[in-house]
Design an enzyme around this catalytic site. Structure first.
Site, PDB file in Angstrom:
ATOM      1  N   ALA A  18      -4.228  -5.309   3.556  1.00 15.17           N
ATOM      2  CA  ALA A  18      -3.205  -4.422   4.120  1.00 15.17           C
ATOM      3  C   ALA A  18      -3.369  -4.352   5.632  1.00 15.17           C
ATOM      4  O   ALA A  18      -2.385  -4.258   6.372  1.00 15.17           O
ATOM      5  CB  ALA A  18      -3.328  -3.031   3.513  1.00 15.17           C
ATOM      6  N   THR A  19      -4.612  -4.428   6.100  1.00 17.63           N
ATOM      7  CA  THR A  19      -4.854  -4.403   7.550  1.00 17.63           C
ATOM      8  C   THR A  19      -4.071  -5.527   8.218  1.00 17.63           C
ATOM      9  O   THR A  19      -3.424  -5.330   9.255  1.00 17.63           O
ATOM     10  CB  THR A  19      -6.366  -4.567   7.829  1.00 17.63           C
ATOM     11  OG1 THR A  19      -7.053  -3.489   7.192  1.00 17.63           O
ATOM     12  CG2 THR A  19      -6.668  -4.571   9.307  1.00 17.63           C
ATOM     13  N   ASN A  52      -5.753   8.450   3.189  1.00 16.80           N
ATOM     14  CA  ASN A  52      -6.929   7.946   2.460  1.00 16.80           C
ATOM     15  C   ASN A  52      -8.098   8.914   2.467  1.00 16.80           C
ATOM     16  O   ASN A  52      -8.949   8.870   1.579  1.00 16.80           O
ATOM     17  CB  ASN A  52      -7.381   6.606   3.049  1.00 16.80           C
ATOM     18  CG  ASN A  52      -7.525   6.644   4.550  1.00 16.80           C
ATOM     19  OD1 ASN A  52      -6.568   6.956   5.258  1.00 16.80           O
ATOM     20  ND2 ASN A  52      -8.696   6.337   5.038  1.00 16.80           N
ATOM     21  N   GLN A  75      -2.433   3.828  -0.242  1.00 14.55           N
ATOM     22  CA  GLN A  75      -2.980   4.796  -1.197  1.00 14.55           C
ATOM     23  C   GLN A  75      -1.908   5.339  -2.142  1.00 14.55           C
ATOM     24  O   GLN A  75      -2.214   6.145  -3.029  1.00 14.55           O
ATOM     25  CB  GLN A  75      -3.654   5.972  -0.462  1.00 14.55           C
ATOM     26  CG  GLN A  75      -4.837   5.561   0.412  1.00 14.55           C
ATOM     27  CD  GLN A  75      -6.106   5.258  -0.391  1.00 14.55           C
ATOM     28  OE1 GLN A  75      -6.217   5.597  -1.570  1.00 14.55           O
ATOM     29  NE2 GLN A  75      -7.061   4.595   0.243  1.00 14.55           N
ATOM     30  N   SER A  80      -2.271  -2.882  -0.580  1.00 11.74           N
ATOM     31  CA  SER A  80      -3.494  -3.661  -0.768  1.00 11.74           C
ATOM     32  C   SER A  80      -3.834  -3.733  -2.252  1.00 11.74           C
ATOM     33  O   SER A  80      -3.812  -2.699  -2.948  1.00 11.74           O
ATOM     34  CB  SER A  80      -4.615  -2.951  -0.006  1.00 11.74           C
ATOM     35  OG  SER A  80      -5.797  -3.704  -0.080  1.00 11.74           O
ATOM     36  N   HIS A 110      -6.691  -4.206  -3.836  1.00 13.64           N
ATOM     37  CA  HIS A 110      -7.925  -3.600  -4.349  1.00 13.64           C
ATOM     38  C   HIS A 110      -7.857  -2.087  -4.486  1.00 13.64           C
ATOM     39  O   HIS A 110      -8.754  -1.465  -5.042  1.00 13.64           O
ATOM     40  CB  HIS A 110      -9.151  -4.037  -3.526  1.00 13.64           C
ATOM     41  CG  HIS A 110      -9.300  -3.413  -2.168  1.00 13.64           C
ATOM     42  ND1 HIS A 110     -10.170  -2.385  -1.928  1.00 13.64           N
ATOM     43  CD2 HIS A 110      -8.718  -3.695  -0.976  1.00 13.64           C
ATOM     44  CE1 HIS A 110     -10.136  -2.067  -0.634  1.00 13.64           C
ATOM     45  NE2 HIS A 110      -9.252  -2.846  -0.039  1.00 13.64           N
ATOM     46  N   THR A 117      -3.005 -21.499   3.240  1.00  8.45           N
ATOM     47  CA  THR A 117      -2.867 -21.729   1.803  1.00  8.45           C
ATOM     48  C   THR A 117      -3.162 -20.458   1.021  1.00  8.45           C
ATOM     49  O   THR A 117      -4.200 -19.829   1.231  1.00  8.45           O
ATOM     50  CB  THR A 117      -3.828 -22.852   1.357  1.00  8.45           C
ATOM     51  OG1 THR A 117      -3.560 -24.003   2.153  1.00  8.45           O
ATOM     52  CG2 THR A 117      -3.646 -23.189  -0.115  1.00  8.45           C
ATOM     53  N   CYS A 147     -14.024   3.708   5.536  1.00 12.75           N
ATOM     54  CA  CYS A 147     -13.865   2.789   6.663  1.00 12.75           C
ATOM     55  C   CYS A 147     -14.604   3.306   7.887  1.00 12.75           C
ATOM     56  O   CYS A 147     -15.039   2.549   8.722  1.00 12.75           O
ATOM     57  CB  CYS A 147     -12.381   2.622   7.001  1.00 12.75           C
ATOM     58  SG  CYS A 147     -11.480   1.918   5.631  1.00 12.75           S
TER      59      CYS A 147
HETATM   60  N1  PLP Z   1      -4.581   1.895   4.958  1.00  7.29           N
HETATM   61  C1  PLP Z   1      -5.181   2.790   4.179  1.00  7.29           C
HETATM   62  C2  PLP Z   1      -4.556   4.130   3.967  1.00  7.29           C
HETATM   63  C3  PLP Z   1      -6.396   2.481   3.541  1.00  7.29           C
HETATM   64  O1  PLP Z   1      -6.990   3.377   2.744  1.00  7.29           O
HETATM   65  C4  PLP Z   1      -6.962   1.197   3.752  1.00  7.29           C
HETATM   66  C5  PLP Z   1      -8.279   0.855   3.173  1.00  7.29           C
HETATM   67  O2  PLP Z   1      -9.183   1.691   3.143  1.00  7.29           O
HETATM   68  C6  PLP Z   1      -6.269   0.282   4.558  1.00  7.29           C
HETATM   69  C7  PLP Z   1      -5.081   0.664   5.154  1.00  7.29           C
HETATM   70  C8  PLP Z   1      -6.781  -1.108   4.769  1.00  7.29           C
HETATM   71  O3  PLP Z   1      -6.614  -1.862   3.597  1.00  7.29           O
HETATM   72  P1  PLP Z   1      -7.334  -3.278   3.404  1.00  7.29           P
HETATM   73  O4  PLP Z   1      -8.685  -2.980   2.858  1.00  7.29           O
HETATM   74  O5  PLP Z   1      -6.497  -4.040   2.439  1.00  7.29           O
HETATM   75  O6  PLP Z   1      -7.353  -3.933   4.738  1.00  7.29           O
END
Ligand code: PLP
Length: 361
Positions: free
Chosen positions: A72-73, A144, A172, A188, A190, A226, A308
């Site tokens: 997601a980042t 989060n 989230q 994301s 995961h 890829t 994080c």
């Molecule tokens: N945005 C939120 C609200 C998150 O909780 C997270 C991960 O903790 C991210 C973005 C980043 O996601 P990713 O781990 O896929 O980079």
């Protein structure tokens, strides 16, 4: 060990694991095909990727396109950096409680930066003014750290009225509730019981973004490289399951939340208890030494703040934004639970945490 850190990551669904294995081994050993190759190996892998894309697309509103990213980042960066031609020098406004993927990215850009404040419940006012020079507004759907749910639809309307692009970090929220309408949305795998190392970006038809990564032109030219059919298939299976299980998972989380409120009587909830995803319980307790608590309660996996930011030693920006002083920030813990958390797990974890906290006096 009891896992109560669902905001950091979620346990892999067995269905997601099974879907991935097919593209690691595969029948007749063809699972390793490059989805961008024209022969049979490639075509089979491409079919798996496209099935997964449809499954992931079901999490989003209609009227847009999905590309796979590494996280997601990365998806958030593609929008924030890739919309520079649309921004044409205008500023960026983000909520004060955005994840670092949005906050730090916006801060690192040359555009004027505006933080949209939240109240002490962790909520943005739905009529929060958006500065006139802003070309991009980014507000997350569910936070989060404290789980608060923002009035995203109203903010999206205000952004549109001001001629700004609206980006929503729905990491989230996706798989737990309907994802809010925006111009661009990042999620994301995961965080919804899929694998790590894959995210998705949804963007409304007609939105123009410049690629950050150039090369083979994959993913509509926006994200060359890829794709991994295994990760895509795992993400797709997790998304399908999340869509099917939204209601029972939600009911399970409500039952856990109700019990958690009884179990953690005497603690204070950080952030709104109502406008909140109830799989997030961010709590504080006067005088608590969180580092000591975590070292004493070793059989429960939970967080001292955002995973994080943990380890950075910095007080949580989110807890500061809701008005907590440094002392209160340091006495806060985050418990996250969901689909695979048993009631007994929650009760045992609460007993261990409460016993250790009380022993601190
Ligand atoms: N945005 C939120 C609200 C998150 O909780 C997270 C991960 O903790 C991210 C973005 C980043 O996601 P990713 O781990 O896929 O980079």
């Amino acid at each position: 060990m009891i896992y109560l850190d669902y905001q950091a990551t979620t346990p892999l669904a067995p269905e997601s694991r099974d879907a991935m294995l097919r593209w690691l081994d595969g029948p007749e050993g063809v699972g390793f095909g490059n989805p961008h190759s024209p022969h049979r190996y490639g075509r089979q892998a491409a079919a798996a990727v496209e099935l997964a894309r449809d499954q992931v697309a079901a999490l989003f509103p209609p009227g847009g396109q999905v590309i796979f990213t590494g996280s997601a980042t990365e998806a958030l960066n593609i929008v924030m950096r890739g919309c520079q031609p649309v921004l044409a020098g205008r500023g960026i406004a983000v909520s004060a409680i955005e994840h670092a993927a949005v906050w730090d990215t916006a801060r690192s850009m040359a555009n004027a930066f505006h933080a949209i404040p939240v109240d002490d419940a962790g909520l943005i006012a739905s009529d929060a003014p958006i500065p006139a020079d802003v070309g991009l507004v980014a507000v997350m759907q569910v936070n989060n750290e404290i789980g608060t749910i923002q009035p995203v639809a109203e903010i999206a309307r205000a952004a549109k009225a001001g001629g700004a692009l609206f980006l929503c970090d729905a990491v989230q929220a996706a798989g737990r509730m309907p994802v809010a309408m925006a111009d661009c949305i990042a999620i994301s795998a995961h965080k919804l019981h899929g694998p790590k190392g894959i995210g998705a970006l949804w963007f409304r038809d007609g939105i123009e973004l410049a690629p950050l990564i150039t090369g083979g032109g994959q993913e509509k030219g926006l994200r060359s490289g890829t794709l991994s059919p295994a990760l895509c298939a795992g993400f797709g299976a997790a998304a399908k399951l999340a869509v099917e299980r939204t209601e029972p998972d939600g009911q399970h989380v409500e039952a856990l939340w109700t019990r958690a409120l009884e179990l953690f009587d005497g603690w204070t909830i950080n952030g709104s208890p109502t406008a909140r995803w109830h799989g997030n319980l961010n709590l504080r307790r006067t005088g608590l030494d969180v580092a000591r608590l975590m070292s004493e309660v070793r059989d429960v996996a939970f967080s001292a703040g955002s995973a994080c930011a943990s380890g950075s030693g910095k007080p949580s920006r989110v807890l500061q934004a809701i008005g907590l002083n440094d002392k209160d920030v340091k006495t806060s813990i985050r418990l996250g639970f969901g689909r695979y958390t048993g009631m007994q797990d929650l009760e045992s974890a609460a007993a261990a945490i409460n016993a250790a906290a009380r022993a601190q006096g």
